[in-house]
Motif scaffolding. Structure first.
Motif, PDB file in Angstrom:
ATOM      1  N   ASP A   1     -24.907  30.427   2.657  1.00  0.00           N
ATOM      2  CA  ASP A   1     -25.317  29.261   3.435  1.00  0.00           C
ATOM      3  C   ASP A   1     -24.253  28.170   3.526  1.00  0.00           C
ATOM      4  N   LEU A   2     -23.270  28.203   2.643  1.00  0.00           N
ATOM      5  CA  LEU A   2     -22.313  27.096   2.613  1.00  0.00           C
ATOM      6  C   LEU A   2     -21.034  27.504   1.903  1.00  0.00           C
ATOM      7  N   PHE A   3     -19.915  27.077   2.472  1.00  0.00           N
ATOM      8  CA  PHE A   3     -18.632  27.136   1.788  1.00  0.00           C
ATOM      9  C   PHE A   3     -18.123  25.715   1.705  1.00  0.00           C
ATOM     10  N   ALA A   4     -17.797  25.249   0.518  1.00  0.00           N
ATOM     11  CA  ALA A   4     -17.346  23.866   0.342  1.00  0.00           C
ATOM     12  C   ALA A   4     -16.130  23.827  -0.581  1.00  0.00           C
ATOM     13  N   ILE A   5     -15.241  22.895  -0.299  1.00  0.00           N
ATOM     14  CA  ILE A   5     -14.088  22.644  -1.162  1.00  0.00           C
ATOM     15  C   ILE A   5     -14.131  21.180  -1.566  1.00  0.00           C
ATOM     16  N   ARG A   6     -14.357  20.929  -2.835  1.00  0.00           N
ATOM     17  CA  ARG A   6     -14.311  19.559  -3.344  1.00  0.00           C
ATOM     18  C   ARG A   6     -12.869  19.218  -3.735  1.00  0.00           C
ATOM     19  N   GLN A   7     -12.580  17.907  -3.789  1.00  0.00           N
ATOM     20  CA  GLN A   7     -11.210  17.454  -4.007  1.00  0.00           C
ATOM     21  C   GLN A   7     -10.279  18.145  -2.993  1.00  0.00           C
ATOM     22  N   PHE A   8     -10.728  18.124  -1.768  1.00  0.00           N
ATOM     23  CA  PHE A   8     -10.107  18.909  -0.701  1.00  0.00           C
ATOM     24  C   PHE A   8      -8.625  18.605  -0.527  1.00  0.00           C
ATOM     25  N   LEU A   9      -8.251  17.325  -0.516  1.00  0.00           N
ATOM     26  CA  LEU A   9      -6.845  16.989  -0.287  1.00  0.00           C
ATOM     27  C   LEU A   9      -5.955  17.376  -1.460  1.00  0.00           C
ATOM     28  N   LYS A  10      -6.543  17.496  -2.643  1.00  0.00           N
ATOM     29  CA  LYS A  10      -5.771  17.991  -3.786  1.00  0.00           C
ATOM     30  C   LYS A  10      -5.571  19.504  -3.678  1.00  0.00           C
ATOM     31  N   GLU A  11      -6.622  20.204  -3.266  1.00  0.00           N
ATOM     32  CA  GLU A  11      -6.575  21.661  -3.221  1.00  0.00           C
ATOM     33  C   GLU A  11      -5.806  22.182  -2.007  1.00  0.00           C
ATOM     34  N   ILE A  12      -5.945  21.513  -0.873  1.00  0.00           N
ATOM     35  CA  ILE A  12      -5.257  21.925   0.363  1.00  0.00           C
ATOM     36  C   ILE A  12      -4.354  20.774   0.801  1.00  0.00           C
ATOM     37  N   HIS A  13      -3.440  20.374  -0.063  1.00  0.00           N
ATOM     38  CA  HIS A  13      -2.667  19.151   0.179  1.00  0.00           C
ATOM     39  C   HIS A  13      -1.753  19.274   1.395  1.00  0.00           C
TER      40      HIS A  13
END
Length: 243
Positions: free
Chosen positions: A53-65
């Motif tokens: 139902d969902l794919f989420a990335i928290r701390q997005f700018l850190k993980e996909i900088h």
């Protein structure tokens, strides 16, 4: 293209709690952002959440900088500077991907927590939680009032694939218990946004989203900004200035 003065959008957000700005990103810019997210995503990390139902990335700018240079184009920077001058910084970043078959929905709520570096007992800060090594806390109302959220839409979004529903001007009432808010006497609006547009909102605005019914994907980058300093004992855990 942005079709009216950015100062008008600022006034809309202050008055109604939200505004929609179309054409902030071109189709080519959106495609580049999508490809960068797909290239850099690693769902084995703790900050990544994946289900049917969902794919989420928290701390997005850190993980996909590497996506930062694509997100902060001249138009978005201009919008942010109209809200904050040049002293703003990111305080939270999340990527949401609602798949075509998603039955995930979110009930009406206000965004009442911020992400910080540690837990410290401070007057005016309550309801502490920790998830995925991330401390969250409800700060005082003044800090929440000075946050501006920008949601970048990577797909066309409407009532059928989980566009946000909001209650205009509900941010004016401050922090409100859900069971005491009179929804019957307030108008609900669906914030439909085309691909490349953004929604700007205040965290205290009541908002929700429905299940997907049209088998259309909905991908959104959720960024929160502030220029407020926290008490000296605390730091924003994701504080990041934009060059």
């Amino acid at each position: 293209m942005v079709d009216k003065s950015i100062k008008n959008y600022v006034e809309e957000v202050q008055t109604n709690g939200y505004a929609i700005v179309e054409g902030v990103f071109s189709s080519n810019e959106i495609e580049a952002i999508r490809k960068e997210i797909e290239r850099e995503s690693d769902s084995s990390k703790e900050t990544f959440r994946k289900s049917k139902d969902l794919f989420a990335i928290r701390q997005f700018l850190k993980e996909i900088h590497s996506v930062e240079k694509l997100l902060f184009n001249a138009t978005l920077k201009n919008i942010l500077e109209n809200f904050f001058d040049k002293n703003y910084f990111v305080v939270k970043s999340i990527y949401f991907d609602k798949p075509e078959e998603s039955n995930w929905f979110v009930a009406y709520h206000q965004d009442l927590t911020i992400s910080v570096d540690k837990k410290v007992e401070i007057e005016g800060f309550s309801n502490w939680t920790i998830k995925q090594n991330q401390f969250s806390v409800q700060p005082n109302k003044e800090i929440l009032k000075n946050i501006v959220t920008i949601r970048i839409h990577l797909d066309d979004t409407n009532e059928e694939n989980g566009a946000l529903k909001i209650i205009p001007k509900s941010h004016e009432e401050g922090i409100v218990r859900l069971d005491t808010f009179d929804f019957k006497n307030h108008k609900e609006i669906s914030c439909n946004v085309r691909k490349g547009g953004i929604m700007i909102m205040k965290p205290l605005l009541f908002h929700a989203s429905n299940k997907t019914t049209n088998k259309e994907r909905r991908r959104v980058i959720h960024l929160e900004f502030s220029k407020s300093n926290l008490p000296k004992e605390l730091s924003w855990s994701e504080q990041h200035s934009i060059n």
